[in-house]
Design a protein around this motif. Structure first.
Motif, mmCIF file in Angstrom:
data_model
loop_
_atom_site.group_PDB
_atom_site.id
_atom_site.type_symbol
_atom_site.label_atom_id
_atom_site.label_comp_id
_atom_site.label_asym_id
_atom_site.label_seq_id
_atom_site.Cartn_x
_atom_site.Cartn_y
_atom_site.Cartn_z
ATOM 1 N N LEU A 18 0.830 -1.198 0.000
ATOM 2 C CA LEU A 18 0.000 0.000 0.000
ATOM 3 C C LEU A 18 0.866 1.249 0.000
ATOM 4 N N ALA A 19 1.923 1.231 0.796
ATOM 5 C CA ALA A 19 2.833 2.380 0.838
ATOM 6 C C ALA A 19 3.440 2.638 -0.536
ATOM 7 N N TYR A 20 3.808 1.569 -1.232
ATOM 8 C CA TYR A 20 4.388 1.718 -2.568
ATOM 9 C C TYR A 20 3.372 2.326 -3.535
ATOM 10 N N SER A 21 2.167 1.781 -3.543
ATOM 11 C CA SER A 21 1.128 2.296 -4.449
ATOM 12 C C SER A 21 0.813 3.753 -4.166
ATOM 13 N N LEU A 22 0.674 4.105 -2.875
ATOM 14 C CA LEU A 22 0.390 5.490 -2.512
ATOM 15 C C LEU A 22 1.537 6.404 -2.895
ATOM 16 N N SER A 23 2.764 5.951 -2.663
ATOM 17 C CA SER A 23 3.919 6.795 -2.976
ATOM 18 C C SER A 23 4.006 7.071 -4.469
ATOM 19 N N LYS A 24 3.705 6.076 -5.294
ATOM 20 C CA LYS A 24 3.802 6.267 -6.732
ATOM 21 C C LYS A 24 2.609 7.057 -7.283
ATOM 22 N N ASN A 25 1.430 6.890 -6.674
ATOM 23 C CA ASN A 25 0.309 7.738 -7.051
ATOM 24 C C ASN A 25 0.623 9.188 -6.709
ATOM 25 N N PHE A 26 1.300 9.382 -5.582
ATOM 26 C CA PHE A 26 1.719 10.729 -5.194
ATOM 27 C C PHE A 26 2.676 11.325 -6.222
ATOM 28 N N VAL A 27 3.624 10.540 -6.701
ATOM 29 C CA VAL A 27 4.588 11.052 -7.686
ATOM 30 C C VAL A 27 3.867 11.567 -8.924
ATOM 31 N N ILE A 28 2.849 10.826 -9.374
ATOM 32 C CA ILE A 28 2.063 11.260 -10.533
ATOM 33 C C ILE A 28 1.359 12.577 -10.222
#
Length: 280
Positions: A172-182
């Motif tokens: 979840l942390a990975y998905s959230l972090s990458k959604n944040f980058v976008i």
């Protein structure tokens, strides 16, 4: 004056492949936290005829990032940054993933904005995982804190990921972090544009890198089954896109995310996304 390109995560994988391409017309400064791997990568670049320098950098430290940019700027104006540094779910806790992937991107982006001039380009690496994050769990209010209070932003985003069941927290942390980058790359486009500079993100799917293979059993391998091209992408393929985006030619390309996933998202329906989430 010599043009310089900074490539974070340049000790291997996508970063090193991108540095080889950018090195055809830039002095390249590669960075990583592992000094041994970094020196080996710089030697490989020089063997390919690239004017390369290696600078160790901890992207979670603002002081370390600022030192990187200062050193890179000494021998030539920094014209481009390709930010590929990051970690995957198998490589750390939720807190570590948020700090490296999200806070690290904020630190690199703010430092890049400070030196940006006409024609400058920053390319941040996101992920297909950012596109697969359910909208209901995307904490946009927390994302906005990155624009005003990065310490509070980091703490709250990590805390949010840590509310999930223990085994799901890194993913979840990975998905959230990458959604944040976008999201962040889009939000920060206007300040870059005011300087005549560009910023965008690129979201890879499953690629044949050390990190990609590390995640093979936990999802990256399964994703290729939904793709139009049923194979892992090669680092050289994504590197061509990253280098192009950082170059002079796409001068009107900014504030967007480019998904490069071999047609994975196009073939991934709701049933498939649920199966991936369950680990089926």
């Amino acid at each position: 004056m010599t043009k310089t390109a900074i490539v974070t995560g340049g000790a291997g994988g996508m970063g090193l492949a991108t540095a080889k391409i950018l090195g055809s017309d830039h002095r390249v400064v590669i960075t990583d936290v592992n000094r041994q791997r970094l020196d080996a990568a710089a030697a490989e670049l020089r063997d390919h005829g690239v004017d390369a320098a290696a600078v160790a950098c901890d992207i979670t430290s603002r002081a370390s990032v600022e030192a990187l940019f200062q050193q890179a700027d000494r021998e030539g104006s920094v014209r481009a940054v390709v930010h590929t540094a990051g970690i995957s779910p198998q490589m750390g806790t939720a807190d570590k993933i948020i700090r490296i992937n999200a806070l690290g991107t904020v630190n690199i982006t703010e430092a890049a904005l400070a030196v940006a001039t006409e024609g400058f380009a920053l390319v941040n690496l996101a992920s297909i995982a950012g596109h697969m994050t359910p909208r209901l769990v995307i904490p946009k209010r927390i994302f906005r804190l990155a624009l005003t209070d990065r310490d509070r932003f980091t703490a709250k985003l990590a805390a949010g990921a840590s509310r999930a069941p223990k085994g799901m927290r890194p993913g979840l942390a990975y998905s959230l972090s990458k959604n944040f980058v976008i999201w962040y790359s889009q939000q920060i486009a206007a300040p870059f544009g005011a300087k005549g500079a560009r910023v965008l993100s690129v979201s890879p799917g499953s690629f044949d890198t050390a990190m990609g293979r590390l995640e093979e059993k936990s999802g990256s391998g399964k994703l290729t089954g939904y793709a139009a091209l049923k194979r892992y992408g090669r680092p050289e393929e994504i590197a061509e896109l990253l280098a192009f985006c950082a170059g002079d030619k796409p001068g009107y390309l900014t504030g967007v995310d480019i998904l490069c996933d071999g047609g994975t998202k196009a073939g991934l329906d709701l049933r498939g996304m649920i199966a991936m989430a369950r680990g089926d």
